[in-house]
Enzyme design. Structure first.
Site, mmCIF file in Angstrom:
data_model
loop_
_atom_site.group_PDB
_atom_site.id
_atom_site.type_symbol
_atom_site.label_atom_id
_atom_site.label_comp_id
_atom_site.label_asym_id
_atom_site.label_seq_id
_atom_site.Cartn_x
_atom_site.Cartn_y
_atom_site.Cartn_z
ATOM 1 N N ASP A 293 -3.353 -10.203 13.324
ATOM 2 C CA ASP A 293 -3.702 -10.435 11.911
ATOM 3 C C ASP A 293 -2.983 -11.671 11.374
ATOM 4 O O ASP A 293 -2.409 -11.629 10.293
ATOM 5 C CB ASP A 293 -3.337 -9.192 11.085
ATOM 6 C CG ASP A 293 -4.087 -9.193 9.746
ATOM 7 O OD1 ASP A 293 -3.695 -8.459 8.840
ATOM 8 O OD2 ASP A 293 -5.064 -9.974 9.621
ATOM 9 N N LEU B 166 14.730 -5.523 5.509
ATOM 10 C CA LEU B 166 14.046 -6.666 6.115
ATOM 11 C C LEU B 166 14.715 -7.980 5.734
ATOM 12 O O LEU B 166 15.411 -8.069 4.723
ATOM 13 C CB LEU B 166 12.586 -6.702 5.635
ATOM 14 C CG LEU B 166 11.757 -5.442 5.884
ATOM 15 C CD1 LEU B 166 10.397 -5.564 5.224
ATOM 16 C CD2 LEU B 166 11.621 -5.164 7.362
ATOM 17 N N LYS C 58 0.849 -1.199 0.000
ATOM 18 C CA LYS C 58 0.000 0.000 0.000
ATOM 19 C C LYS C 58 0.886 1.251 0.000
ATOM 20 O O LYS C 58 0.679 2.187 -0.744
ATOM 21 C CB LYS C 58 -0.901 -0.030 1.246
ATOM 22 C CG LYS C 58 -1.857 1.133 1.350
ATOM 23 C CD LYS C 58 -3.043 0.803 2.269
ATOM 24 C CE LYS C 58 -4.002 1.962 2.336
ATOM 25 N NZ LYS C 58 -3.568 2.942 3.378
ATOM 26 N N ASP D 51 4.190 -9.801 8.590
ATOM 27 C CA ASP D 51 3.630 -8.473 8.374
ATOM 28 C C ASP D 51 3.124 -7.884 9.668
ATOM 29 O O ASP D 51 2.302 -8.488 10.340
ATOM 30 C CB ASP D 51 2.466 -8.544 7.374
ATOM 31 C CG ASP D 51 2.282 -7.175 6.745
ATOM 32 O OD1 ASP D 51 1.734 -7.093 5.660
ATOM 33 O OD2 ASP D 51 2.736 -6.184 7.370
ATOM 34 N N ALA E 276 12.826 -13.975 3.006
ATOM 35 C CA ALA E 276 12.404 -15.376 3.190
ATOM 36 C C ALA E 276 12.355 -16.021 1.805
ATOM 37 O O ALA E 276 11.442 -15.764 1.014
ATOM 38 C CB ALA E 276 11.019 -15.396 3.847
HETATM 39 C C1 LIG Z 1 9.290 -7.135 9.705
HETATM 40 O O1 LIG Z 1 8.498 -6.978 8.536
HETATM 41 C C2 LIG Z 1 7.858 -5.772 8.342
HETATM 42 C C3 LIG Z 1 8.029 -4.633 9.167
HETATM 43 C C4 LIG Z 1 7.355 -3.443 8.864
HETATM 44 C C5 LIG Z 1 6.522 -3.415 7.764
HETATM 45 C C6 LIG Z 1 5.782 -2.175 7.372
HETATM 46 O O2 LIG Z 1 5.562 -1.960 6.201
HETATM 47 N N1 LIG Z 1 5.357 -1.385 8.396
HETATM 48 C C7 LIG Z 1 4.629 -0.205 8.248
HETATM 49 C C8 LIG Z 1 4.541 0.487 7.019
HETATM 50 C C9 LIG Z 1 3.792 1.648 6.941
HETATM 51 C C10 LIG Z 1 3.121 2.136 8.065
HETATM 52 C C11 LIG Z 1 3.202 1.444 9.266
HETATM 53 C C12 LIG Z 1 3.944 0.276 9.356
HETATM 54 C C13 LIG Z 1 6.332 -4.529 6.935
HETATM 55 C C14 LIG Z 1 7.008 -5.707 7.233
HETATM 56 N N2 LIG Z 1 6.835 -6.882 6.461
HETATM 57 C C15 LIG Z 1 6.315 -6.885 5.186
HETATM 58 O O3 LIG Z 1 6.073 -5.929 4.518
HETATM 59 C C16 LIG Z 1 6.033 -8.247 4.587
HETATM 60 C C17 LIG Z 1 7.292 -8.881 4.070
HETATM 61 S S1 LIG Z 1 8.127 -7.860 2.930
HETATM 62 C C18 LIG Z 1 9.679 -8.666 2.903
HETATM 63 C C19 LIG Z 1 9.749 -9.988 2.211
HETATM 64 C C20 LIG Z 1 10.658 -10.928 2.644
HETATM 65 N N3 LIG Z 1 10.798 -12.125 2.065
HETATM 66 C C21 LIG Z 1 10.036 -12.422 0.991
HETATM 67 N N4 LIG Z 1 9.999 -13.560 0.206
HETATM 68 C C22 LIG Z 1 9.060 -13.393 -0.753
HETATM 69 C C23 LIG Z 1 8.463 -12.149 -0.622
HETATM 70 C C24 LIG Z 1 9.088 -11.515 0.489
HETATM 71 C C25 LIG Z 1 8.924 -10.261 1.107
#
Ligand SMILES: COc1ccc(C(=O)Nc2ccccc2)cc1NC(=O)CCSCc1cnc2[nH]ccc2c1
Length: 263
Positions: A137, A91, A24, A155, A94
Site C-alpha cells: 500500500d 511509534l 479507524k 503505515d 516524524a
Molecule cells: C510503525 O507504524 C505503525 C505500526 C502499526 C500501526 C497500526 O495501527 N497497526 C494496526 C492497527 C490495528 C489493527 C492492525 C494493525 C500503525 C502504524 N503507523 C501509523 O499509524 C501511521 C503513523 S502514526 C505516527 C505518526 C508519526 N509521525 C507523525 N508526524 C505527523 C503525523 C504523524 C503520525
C-alpha cells in the site's frame, strides 16, 4: 540480580500532547516519555473496536513483524503496552509530517527531492523484501517525513507476510491509483507490487498527480491494466518480472545524478 526486569510501560510514563491524527481504530497523539524526555507518537487502539473488526490477530502479527523491522526509512515501533480497554503503540514521531500534505502544498517536487525520496523508498523496499515482507500500500498518504527530511514508510496496517496474502481478497477500498495490474486482475501477486507503486509515486511526486488518475474507477482500471501512460516505462511494466528492482532504482543514472547520499 540478573538483568533488571524491563519496567512495564504505562500511560503514566508519558506527557500527552496534541492529536496527530484520527485513525479507524483509535487516535495518535504527540507524547513525551517523562524520564528520557524522548518525543514519540502514541497510537491508542481500543480493544473493543479491534475485537468488533476482528483484527486483533492482524495487530499481533504486525507487532511481531514490526519489532524485527529496523530501517532508517521505516517508521519505528519502539514499544507497545496495554491497559484494560486500550492498546498503546509507541511509534517514532516524524516531525515534518505527512508527505501527501507537503505534496499538496508544494504542488510537485523538484528532481533532486523526488530522487531522494524514490531512492530512500527503494532502499526501504529492498530491506522489507529481503525479510519477505510486502507493503502492498505504498502511496503518499502512508509516507511521513522526519525532522531532517528523510522519508519513512509509516503505515503497515496493510502489511501482510506471504503466508497470508494469497487467499486474502484485497478490498479495493480507497484510491485505485496505486494498484498494479495483477492486483486489479485479482491474479497472483508478489513483492513486485511495491515496485509498481514506487513508479506511480515517482510520477506523482514529479508531476503532482498520479499517472492513471481519471474521474471514474472503471476508467482508472482500464488505464492501469493497459499501462496507458506517456512516461519512461522502465518504472511501470505490466509484467511483474520485468519491473526494475530496488537495487536498479538506487543505482539508476537519474537517481544517482539527483540523489546525494548522506555524507
Ligand atoms: C510503525 O507504524 C505503525 C505500526 C502499526 C500501526 C497500526 O495501527 N497497526 C494496526 C492497527 C490495528 C489493527 C492492525 C494493525 C500503525 C502504524 N503507523 C501509523 O499509524 C501511521 C503513523 S502514526 C505516527 C505518526 C508519526 N509521525 C507523525 N508526524 C505527523 C503525523 C504523524 C503520525
Amino acid at each position: 540480580a540478573g538483568t533488571p526486569k524491563k519496567k512495564e510501560l504505562t500511560l503514566a510514563n508519558f506527557d500527552i500532547g496534541k492529536p496527530l491524527g484520527k485513525g479507524k481504530f483509535g487516535n495518535v497523539y504527540l507524547a513525551r516519555e517523562k524520564t528520557s524526555k524522548f518525543i514519540v507518537a502514541l497510537k491508542v487502539l481500543f480493544k473493543s473496536q479491534l475485537q468488533n473488526s476482528g483484527v486483533e490477530h492482524q495487530l499481533r502479527r504486525e507487532i511481531e513483524i514490526q519489532s524485527h523491522l529496523q530501517h532508517e526509512n521505516i517508521l519505528r515501533m519502539y514499544q507497545w503496552f496495554h491497559d484494560k480497554k486500550r492498546i498503546f503503540l509507541v511509534l517514532e514521531f516524524a516531525a515534518k509530517g505527512e508527505l501527501y500534505k507537503i505534496l499538496q502544498r508544494e504542488k510537485r517536487f523538484d528532481e533532486k527531492t523526488t530522487a531522494k525520496y524514490v531512492y530512500q523508498l527503494a532502499n526501504a523496499l529492498k530491506y522489507c523484501h529481503s525479510k519477505k515482507v510486502i507493503h502492498r500500500d505504498i502511496k503518499p498518504e502512508n509516507l511521513l517525513i522526519s525532522l531532517i527530511g528523510d522519508l519513512k514508510i509509516a503505515d503497515f496496517v496493510q502489511l501482510s507476510s506471504p503466508a497470508v496474502q494469497w487467499g486474502q481478497r484485497t478490498t479495493l477500498c480507497g484510491t485505485l491509483d496505486y494498484l498494479p495490474p495483477e492486483m486489479i486482475e485479482g491474479s497472483f501477486h508478489d513483492e513486485n507490487v511495491d515496485l509498481w507503486s514506487l513508479g506511480v509515486l515517482c510520477y506523482e511526486l514529479l508531476v503532482g498527480n498520479p499517472p492513471f488518475e481519471t474521474e471514474s474507477n472503471s476508467e482508472t482500471y482500464r488505464r492501469i491494466t493497459r499501462v496507458d501512460i506517456r512516461y519512461p516505462s522502465y518504472l511501470l511494466r505490466h509484467d511483474p518480472r520485468k519491473r526494475i528492482s530496488p537495487d536498479a532504482v538506487m543505482t539508476h543514472h537519474w537517481i544517482v545524478a539527483n540523489h546525494t547520499p548522506k555524507d
